[in-house]
Design an enzyme around this catalytic site. Structure first.
Site, PDB file in Angstrom:
ATOM      1  N   LYS A 108      33.199  48.288  35.991  1.00  0.00           N
ATOM      2  CA  LYS A 108      34.632  48.508  35.808  1.00  0.00           C
ATOM      3  C   LYS A 108      34.918  49.879  35.192  1.00  0.00           C
ATOM      4  CE  LYS A 108      35.974  44.850  37.790  1.00  0.00           C
ATOM      5  NZ  LYS A 108      36.761  44.946  39.025  1.00  0.00           N
ATOM      6  N   SER A 153      39.424  46.551  34.670  1.00  0.00           N
ATOM      7  CA  SER A 153      39.445  45.544  33.612  1.00  0.00           C
ATOM      8  C   SER A 153      39.475  46.250  32.268  1.00  0.00           C
ATOM      9  CB  SER A 153      38.192  44.660  33.708  1.00  0.00           C
ATOM     10  OG  SER A 153      38.118  43.750  32.623  1.00  0.00           O
ATOM     11  N   TYR A 183      28.959  44.061  34.478  1.00  0.00           N
ATOM     12  CA  TYR A 183      30.370  44.022  34.857  1.00  0.00           C
ATOM     13  C   TYR A 183      31.131  45.173  34.203  1.00  0.00           C
ATOM     14  CZ  TYR A 183      35.199  42.294  35.155  1.00  0.00           C
ATOM     15  OH  TYR A 183      36.545  42.165  35.376  1.00  0.00           O
ATOM     16  N   TYR A 206      36.620  28.623  25.552  1.00  0.00           N
ATOM     17  CA  TYR A 206      36.680  30.074  25.771  1.00  0.00           C
ATOM     18  C   TYR A 206      38.128  30.517  25.891  1.00  0.00           C
ATOM     19  CZ  TYR A 206      36.263  34.624  28.033  1.00  0.00           C
ATOM     20  OH  TYR A 206      36.388  35.948  28.348  1.00  0.00           O
TER      21      TYR A 206
END
Length: 258
Positions: A161, A143, A157, A202
């Site tokens: 990543k 990501s 997270y 969002y």
């Protein structure tokens, strides 16, 4: 361009929805034999059925990437069904939001377990088959969040990543003489069920932060993965490719209004 992928055996983890589903469908479209892997067998069955309905070859398999035994069983299924393992798309991942002041150790462990440990276990399970053929293509779904950017609520997270890329670089060195390449795709904001769950506000904010003013598609990510899997990328290893519509380029949102 992707003729070299016809009849290749590919495993896609986390393939029941989102980017994983897109990867599985796209590899099926170019003639690969796909093992669709997800924790929910019914969902994996559905994706495999989509591939077969379009004229492709696919089987489904239920497995959890945090289990070493489950990953080894997954690899064995691919070997028995498709004669080996040529390509692994280590895609399984989760991204529950939790800011540091409310994040628990269990929250952190769950994300690291699936996103990072799961990457290691799925790769490890596929190595014997790849080494036996002196051929392999491993593509990690990382990501931009973590390796390049940050976002409140996703420190666990982001760590997972970024960790994938550290794993990738050393794995690429270790496996080079075995004919195995290891690369990663770094998606930006991609139109998936998970992103839709974040809400329209969002999504609108994300679109405004992207120079192309739109989200990417799962096909955009899958096409990058196809390149890494192809013979045209035989001399590419230990590399990451950002697919984000230019999102990481502006030094501020003001740059998009200049």
């Amino acid at each position: 361009m992707f003729a070299s992928l016809k009849d290749r055996s590919v495993i896609v983890t986390g393939a029941s929805r989102g980017i994983g589903r897109g990867l599985a469908l796209r590899f099926g479209q170019v003639g690969c034999r796909v093992l669709v892997v997800a924790r929910d067998l019914k969902q994996a069955d559905s994706v495999a059925a989509e591939i077969r309905a379009a004229g492709g070859a696919a089987m489904s398999h239920a497995a959890d990437v945090v289990s070493d035994d489950a990953m080894r069983a997954m690899a064995q299924t691919a070997i028995e069904a498709h004669g080996g393992i040529d390509i692994l798309c280590a895609n399984a991942g989760i991204f529950p939001a939790a800011k540091l002041d409310s994040m628990t150790a269990a929250d952190f462990d769950a994300v690291i377990g699936i996103n990072l440990k799961g990457t290691f276990l799925s790769v490890s399970a596929c190595l014997p088959a790849m080494k036996a053929k002196k051929y392999g293509r491993i593509i990690l779904t990382s990501s931009i969040t973590g390796p390049v950017t940050g976002y409140p609520g996703w420190s666990h997270y982001g760590a997972s990543k970024a960790g994938q890329l550290g794993f990738m670089r050393t794995a690429a060195i270790e496996l080079a003489l075995s004919g195995i390449t290891v690369n990663a795709v770094l998606p930006g904001n991609i139109a998936t069920e998970g992103l839709a769950d974040m809400g329209r506000d969002y999504v609108a904010k994300m679109e405004q932060s992207i120079p192309m003013r739109r989200l990417g598609s799962v096909t955009d990510i899958a096409n990058a993965a196809l390149f890494f899997a192809s013979d045209e990328a035989a001399y590419v290893t230990g590399q990451s490719l950002v697919i984000d519509g230019g999102q990481i380029l502006p030094e501020s949102l003001g740059a998009l209004e200049a």
